[in-house]
Design an enzyme around this catalytic site. Structure first.
Site, PDB file in Angstrom:
ATOM      1  N   LYS A  79      56.195  29.406  98.245  1.00 57.31           N
ATOM      2  CA  LYS A  79      55.508  29.234  96.962  1.00 57.31           C
ATOM      3  C   LYS A  79      54.531  28.062  97.088  1.00 57.31           C
ATOM      4  O   LYS A  79      54.848  27.050  97.728  1.00 57.31           O
ATOM      5  CB  LYS A  79      56.563  28.946  95.894  1.00 57.31           C
ATOM      6  N   SER A 154      58.007  31.496  87.288  1.00 59.34           N
ATOM      7  CA  SER A 154      56.748  31.181  87.909  1.00 59.34           C
ATOM      8  C   SER A 154      56.618  31.585  89.380  1.00 59.34           C
ATOM      9  O   SER A 154      55.512  31.619  89.899  1.00 59.34           O
ATOM     10  CB  SER A 154      56.491  29.678  87.777  1.00 59.34           C
ATOM     11  N   SER A 178      62.625  30.327  87.192  1.00 59.63           N
ATOM     12  CA  SER A 178      61.425  30.739  87.946  1.00 59.63           C
ATOM     13  C   SER A 178      61.676  31.446  89.266  1.00 59.63           C
ATOM     14  O   SER A 178      60.744  31.961  89.873  1.00 59.63           O
ATOM     15  CB  SER A 178      60.527  29.520  88.205  1.00 59.63           C
TER      16      SER A 178
END
Lengths: 490, 100
Positions: A79, A154, A178
């Site tokens: 990420k 996210s 997330s």
């Protein structure tokens, strides 16, 4: 050989590498080809590190891949709020335009030390603030089951990349859901470990008492293998836990026979769609057939989790994000009058609306006259939420629940309504507030969209989660399905 | 309830600025968010202590040993404006208009 991530897992890749049926260079070339072929659909990556990956793969081959190096030569994605030495790291924010870190996050360092190959940085909501990956300066990511829908957030880029078969696994971060919510929306496994289990050094901070790095993968075992490498104390993160890291793969064996599961009634409340309820009911039946007992329990403060979380996370964020001022790195506003103007204009031009909302909420909650009524009140309610969990775990091994109230929603559907978007996290937030480990495992499809079963354990109970998740995966075999929008691809 | 003046005040504290139309939109959204936050009024916390962090760790120390981290060049690598090995910023004062 052309690698098909809908059929492979880390163990099969590892065997092929050890037996010299393929090489890290070949596997990496295949992976990069997959990514480039599928990115038009998913837009899961912000940066694909072709050159860097090829070099790392060549180094892995040169070093030799032995049977005791489960991740050596395996391409993985991170990420883009996890910093990477020499590789653009943006947190999906304009304010980090052009930011090239000069050191690695601890997790990056540990994955490199394990010989894995970093193939790219995945999309996210700006600074991990959001539940849909729509709040990205680089544009939205698309759900692999329906390209018109969000991948969740996210860690939406990591989830979509895994679901679409671009990579076998990816790291994410989870502050209020997330990892688990995008895992649920994409029909894959995702685990947020206990707070402090994985070092946060080099994770771009959002809510420091809640943030935790974890793994998203198609197969449960792959997350166990990766968590094994990244977990453990780190002298650069004083909140990392000193407890020894157990053998998570070994812990997967044994099944749920005799396991005492708790199903909280508050997690099946009115906001939860009928389709999700049906899927969870079916999952409960499956777990019972596998030998677990399931009791209905109560976590009475669940309904206060969302306001509690938004006050605490935003307060911490408003403090953490003070560092973005246009002086030392990233974007700096032009044509400024004075130093104050650099700060104000850089921040106003560099942050997106959702980040500004959280900074505003946090600044307000911490400001003189409001601290006791908001931040401190939330911290007290947080304690009650933690106490609720402690009571249930006194006589249960795991809490099971839906991961999300509904399957993936449409892109654009909720983006202008912050409070509705926030309520979407109601089932994942409590685990962050309490600091307990939690995972989402696929529990079937509703109207063609994946639903996640959430498994929560007491602090450091990751092994129990892996054991139950492995048994459930083995009984349901959801991983055999190819996402709708990816049919015909490999 | 939070009003437009408070939102403008908080923006100043957070070093953010908003146009008039942005301020109107943010005030409405902040009202909704604070209404959500006010749900906590209903919780009787009694003598419950605040929970700021969830680890049981206290006063974690490490050895205070000097170590080389980044070089000056690395530290300046991402600086948007620099000159002669230093970070360049505009003047603190605004051409005589700023306050001391």
């Amino acid at each position: 050989m052309s690698t098909n991530y809908f059929k492979e897992d880390i163990s099969t890749l590892h065997d092929a590498l050890v037996n010299k049926q393929t090489t890290a260079v070949q596997l990496t070339a295949d992976t990069l080809a997959q990514i480039h072929a599928k990115e038009d659909k998913t837009k899961a990556f912000i940066t694909v590190t072709d050159d860097e990956a090829k070099k790392q793969a060549a180094a892995a081959d040169a070093a030799g891949i032995s049977a005791d190096q489960p991740l050596a030569g395996v391409p993985l994605a991170l990420k883009d709020n996890i910093i990477t030495d020499g590789v653009l790291t943006t947190a999906a924010s304009k304010i980090l335009t052009g930011f090239i870190p000069v050191y690695d996050a601890t997790v990056t360092k540990r994955l490199k030390a394990a010989g894995s190959v970093l193939v790219g940085k995945t999309n996210l909501d700006e600074f991990a603030m959001g539940s849909s990956t729509e709040n990205s300066y680089y544009g939205p990511t698309h759900n692999a089951w329906d390209l018109d829908r969000v991948p969740g957030g996210s860690s939406g880029g990591s989830a979509a990349a895994v679901a679409a078969g671009e990579v076998v696994a990816a790291l994410g971060s989870d502050t209020g859901g997330s990892i688990r919510q995008p895992a649920a929306f994409n029909g894959i496994f995702g685990i947020k470990p206990t707070y402090g289990r994985v070092s946060r050094w080099g994770l771009i901070a959002f809510g420091s008492s809640l943030d935790q790095i974890g793994v998203l993968s198609r197969r449960v075992k792959d997350s166990a293998l990766i968590l094994q490498q990244i977990a453990g104390q780190d002298e650069n993160d004083d909140t990392s836990l000193p407890d020894p890291v157990p053998d998570y793969v070994a812990a997967m064996a044994g099944g749920v026979q005799g396991m005492r599961l708790a199903l909280p009634e508050e997690y099946l409340g009115e906001g939860v769609s009928q389709g999700v309820r049906d899927a969870i009911e079916k999952a409960v039946d499956t777990l019972k057939k596998l030998g677990a007992t399931v009791d209905t329990v109560s976590l009475p403060h669940t309904k206060y989790a969302v306001p509690t979380y938004y006050l605490i996370a935003s307060s911490e964020a408003s403090s953490n994000l003070q560092r973005f001022d246009g002086i030392r790195y990233g974007y700096r506003a032009q044509d400024v009058k004075n130093l104050e103007d650099v700060y104000v204009r850089t921040r106003s031009e560099g942050f997106g609306d959702e980040v500004k909302r959280r900074i505003m909420l946090g600044t307000f909650s911490l400001s003189a006259g409001f601290y006791d009524a908001y931040f401190n009140k939330a911290a007290k309610v947080r304690h009650l939420i933690q106490d609720d969990f402690t009571k249930v775990f006194a006589d249960h091994d795991l809490i099971i629940a839906p991961t999300t109230p509904t399957p993936a929603f449409k892109i654009g559907e909720k983006v202008d309504d912050p409070v509705t978007m926030y309520m979407n996290d109601i089932l994942t937030i409590p685990a962050n507030l309490a600091g307990i480990p939690a995972a989402s495992v696929p529990a079937g499809l509703v109207d063609g969209l994946p639903v996640g079963l959430q498994l929560m354990a007491k602090p450091l109970g990751e092994s129990t989660i892996f054991k139950a998740a492995a048994a459930f995966e083995d009984a349901t075999k959801f991983y055999e399905q190819v996402p709708t929008a990816m049919k015909g691809e490999n | 309830m939070i009003d437009r003046d408070q939102v403008a005040h908080v923006a100043g504290l957070a070093k953010l600025q908003f146009s008039d139309s942005e301020l109107t939109a943010f005030t409405k959204q902040m009202e909704d968010i604070m209404a959500m936050a006010d749900q906590l009024d209903a919780v009787d916390v009694g003598e419950t202590t605040p929970l700021y962090q969830v680890t049981d760790l206290k006063n974690v120390f490490r050895e205070d040993k000097p170590e080389r981290w980044q070089t000056r060049e690395q530290l300046l690598k991402n600086v948007p404006e620099k000159e002669a090995g230093l970070i360049k910023v505009p003047s603190i004062l605004d051409n005589g208009e700023g306050e001391a």
